[in-house]
Write an enzyme that holds these catalytic residues in place. Structure first.
Site, PDB file in Angstrom:
ATOM      1  N   HIS A  31       1.818  -8.779  -3.838  1.00  0.00           N
ATOM      2  CA  HIS A  31       0.757  -7.838  -3.469  1.00  0.00           C
ATOM      3  C   HIS A  31       1.434  -6.479  -3.300  1.00  0.00           C
ATOM      4  CE1 HIS A  31      -3.178  -6.765  -1.737  1.00  0.00           C
ATOM      5  NE2 HIS A  31      -2.482  -5.953  -0.957  1.00  0.00           N
ATOM      6  N   ASP A  65       1.636 -17.704  -5.065  1.00  0.00           N
ATOM      7  CA  ASP A  65       2.192 -16.564  -5.786  1.00  0.00           C
ATOM      8  C   ASP A  65       1.093 -15.857  -6.576  1.00  0.00           C
ATOM      9  OD1 ASP A  65       3.775 -14.704  -7.012  1.00  0.00           O
ATOM     10  OD2 ASP A  65       4.755 -16.110  -8.400  1.00  0.00           O
ATOM     11  N   GLU A  67       2.789 -10.251   0.131  1.00  0.00           N
ATOM     12  CA  GLU A  67       2.983  -8.794   0.131  1.00  0.00           C
ATOM     13  C   GLU A  67       4.462  -8.489   0.391  1.00  0.00           C
ATOM     14  OE1 GLU A  67       0.359  -6.609   2.707  1.00  0.00           O
ATOM     15  OE2 GLU A  67       1.017  -4.667   1.940  1.00  0.00           O
ATOM     16  N   ASP A 103       0.853  -1.201   0.000  1.00  0.00           N
ATOM     17  CA  ASP A 103       0.000   0.000   0.000  1.00  0.00           C
ATOM     18  C   ASP A 103       0.887   1.249   0.000  1.00  0.00           C
ATOM     19  OD1 ASP A 103       0.794  -0.656   2.727  1.00  0.00           O
ATOM     20  OD2 ASP A 103      -0.460   1.016   3.332  1.00  0.00           O
TER      21      ASP A 103
END
Ligand SMILES: [Zn+2]
Length: 562
Positions: free
Chosen positions: A490, A535, A544, A169
């Site tokens: 991620h 994956d 992530e 993020d």
């Protein structure tokens, strides 16, 4: 066919043979692993030169070892006695061939460059361009505008651009920045001689300051901006909720400085973490920028003073905020770390007294490696005190060193007996387990500082081998490193681009028996802990990337450089 870093295609290898896809030091132990299908173990293996397939070494595979955390039967192929520098693969008649790997004098140098440069790719508040080596891996400046959230006790615009995107993020979190930046600065302090001339090809390269310090400073400057005038530090700067999977410059949610929602608004853990890291910075940057070092020291002093007035202000996400919390109910370990770093930097009695009055309760933590993590920084406090030169308490230093070395010895014994020759226990396959593996490496390398022993460095390297492909998946868990790296982190910049491979140098979180996402939940119920990994972009609980485990990887690689 796998896509190598150069874009060339390589012959298909079997995932039954597991090697460190980067390689092995030519003069050190070298072990590949073969997982055996039910029906019989293989007997012989060959080491072949990649350029012409010539057999350069033959050996016998060891008897199979049952590896409980994967359910695999694993055989070791030991070619430690072969020393010639070059590029090779392992062939096992009837099984297949491995990915290519190198035997080299300083075999991890490029991987270290990739991993540390991964932080540059995470920079926020500036345009980023990975350069001609990685064409297309770039983005314009992002998140230039910040505001104070109502929970911060202030309002209006906040001049807080900078720092690293924390993970997949675009949030920035002081607590996770603390352990990450602190770990990089420690890598500099312990391995500086090896690191100082490594050019990362970042905008500051060539400015007279070593690039590892240039990169760490990018985040430090942001952390310092998160300090209020009273010395306290706001916990994080994020949007109220996570944005969509999009490029950083397309994130239009407001980047907000978020506080606890009531006076004193700042959190003790964040404040003490900034105090610890800024105190290290005061030492590390002094030879290169004395003014910045002095500014960092003043910030560290003010942060510590704030925590004395506010010893345990806990952060919880205020109403309406759903980004990462990094909540920690006990900030006494963060305060210990800050006091210890301030003492190591200044030698002032007040900080030393605080450490000596409080350290003993934390000693048992050292008995359970890897011990350190974003919410458990007591080991950093204990170790930095023991690493400090000058006036330290003999009994405290002895106890810290003794316990660390004894626990490291037990890790060596356990690792040697494990099928996959890593230090992981069943309970270590948690969210970010590859960071746990790297953390074992860091623990062993610290023990090696206290009581130099090649077994500690070798076993630390075994954990690096695990991360770089000597694992059940035969997968390198660092993007664009090795012939068979994972492909779908991620990670918003990677997941929202059309580039052929993810952004380079970033480590996956790794297998997670907690399975807290919809992808992992779909795995069969009896999936072993070390195989609870997929994956896929959607598996944020196993795939992530994050700056804290990335920093542990960089430290481990730095320790294994020559
Ligand atoms: Zn950004």
């Amino acid at each position: 066919m796998a896509l190598a870093e150069t874009g060339k295609t390589v012959p298909k290898a079997t995932t039954a043979i597991k090697v460190d896809q980067v390689g092995y030091p030519a003069d050190g132990p070298k072990v590949a692993l073969v997982s055996v299908a039910a029906g019989g173990a293989a007997k012989l293996f060959e080491l072949r030169q990649s350029s012409n397939d010539a057999v350069v070494w033959k050996g016998e595979l060891a008897a199979p070892v049952a590896d409980a955390d994967t359910g695999d039967q694993v055989q070791a192929a030991d070619f430690s006695d072969f020393h010639r520098v070059g590029t090779y693969y392992i062939a096992v008649p009837g099984v297949g061939r491995s990915w290519d790997f190198a035997l080299g004098k300083n075999v991890f140098e490029r991987a270290y460059y990739m991993a540390l440069r991964g932080f540059y790719g995470q920079r926020c508040g500036t345009a980023v361009d990975m350069g001609p080596e990685f064409p297309g891996y770039s983005h314009p400046a992002c998140h230039l505008h910040g505001e104070f959230h109502a929970s911060s006790g202030k309002s209006g615009p906040a001049d807080n651009a900078g720092g690293w995107h924390d993970a997949g993020d675009y949030g920035r979190y002081v607590v996770n920045s603390g352990i990450s930046t602190g770990t990089l600065l420690w890598a500099w302090e312990i391995y500086g001689k090896k690191l100082k001339s490594i050019n990362l090809k970042i905008p500051e390269s060539g400015n007279g300051t070593p690039d590892i310090l240039n990169e760490a400073r990018w985040n430090l400057e942001w952390m310092l901006k998160m300090q209020d005038t009273d010395g306290g530090v706001w916990h994080k700067q994020t949007s109220e909720r996570f944005d969509a999977f999009e490029q950083p410059q397309d994130d239009r949610l407001i980047s907000e400085v978020i506080g606890t929602g009531s006076a004193p608004y700042k959190s003790t853990c964040a404040t003490a973490d900034l105090g610890a890291v800024a105190a290290i910075a005061a030492r590390a940057y002094k030879p290169f920028d004395a003014k910045f070092a002095a500014k960092a020291l003043e910030a560290a002093r003010q942060a510590f003073a704030w925590t004395e007035k506010n010893p345990n202000v806990i952060f919880r996400n205020p109403k309406g905020v759903s980004t990462g919390e990094y909540g920690d109910s006990n900030c006494s370990d963060e305060r210990l770390w800050a006091a210890a770093e301030l003492y190591r930097t200044t030698g002032e009695k007040a900080y030393g007294d605080y450490f000596l009055a409080n350290y003993a309760a934390f000693l048992p933590i050292l008995d359970n490696p890897p011990a350190a993590g974003w919410s458990d920084v007591a080991p950093m406090g204990l170790w930095t005190y023991a690493l400090a030169h000058g006036k330290t308490d003999r009994a405290a230093v002895d106890a810290i060193k003794r316990r660390t070395v004894a626990a490291a010895q037990a890790v060596v014994t356990r690792t040697r007996a494990a099928g996959y020759v890593n230090s992981m226990k069943t309970t270590d396959y948690v969210w970010g387990s590859n960071g746990v593996a790297a953390g074992y490496g860091m623990y062993l390398l610290i023990a090696n500082q206290f009581a130099p022993n090649h077994e500690f460095a070798d076993t630390a390297r075994d954990n690096l081998h695990y991360i770089l492909g000597r694992n059940a998946f035969s997968l390198s868990w660092v993007t664009q490193v090795g012939e068979n790296p994972y492909m779908h982190p991620h990670h918003r910049p990677s997941g929202s681009s059309k580039l052929p491979a993810p952004w380079p140098g970033l480590m996956s979180g790794g297998p997670n028996r907690g399975r807290q996402d919809a992808v992992l939940v779909k795995l069969p119920k009896d999936t072993p802990p070390a195989k609870s990994y997929v994956d896929e972009l959607g598996s944020y609980a196993s795939n992530e990337i994050a700056i804290n485990w990335q920093a542990a990887l960089v430290f481990l690689m730095a320790g294994e450089l020559r």
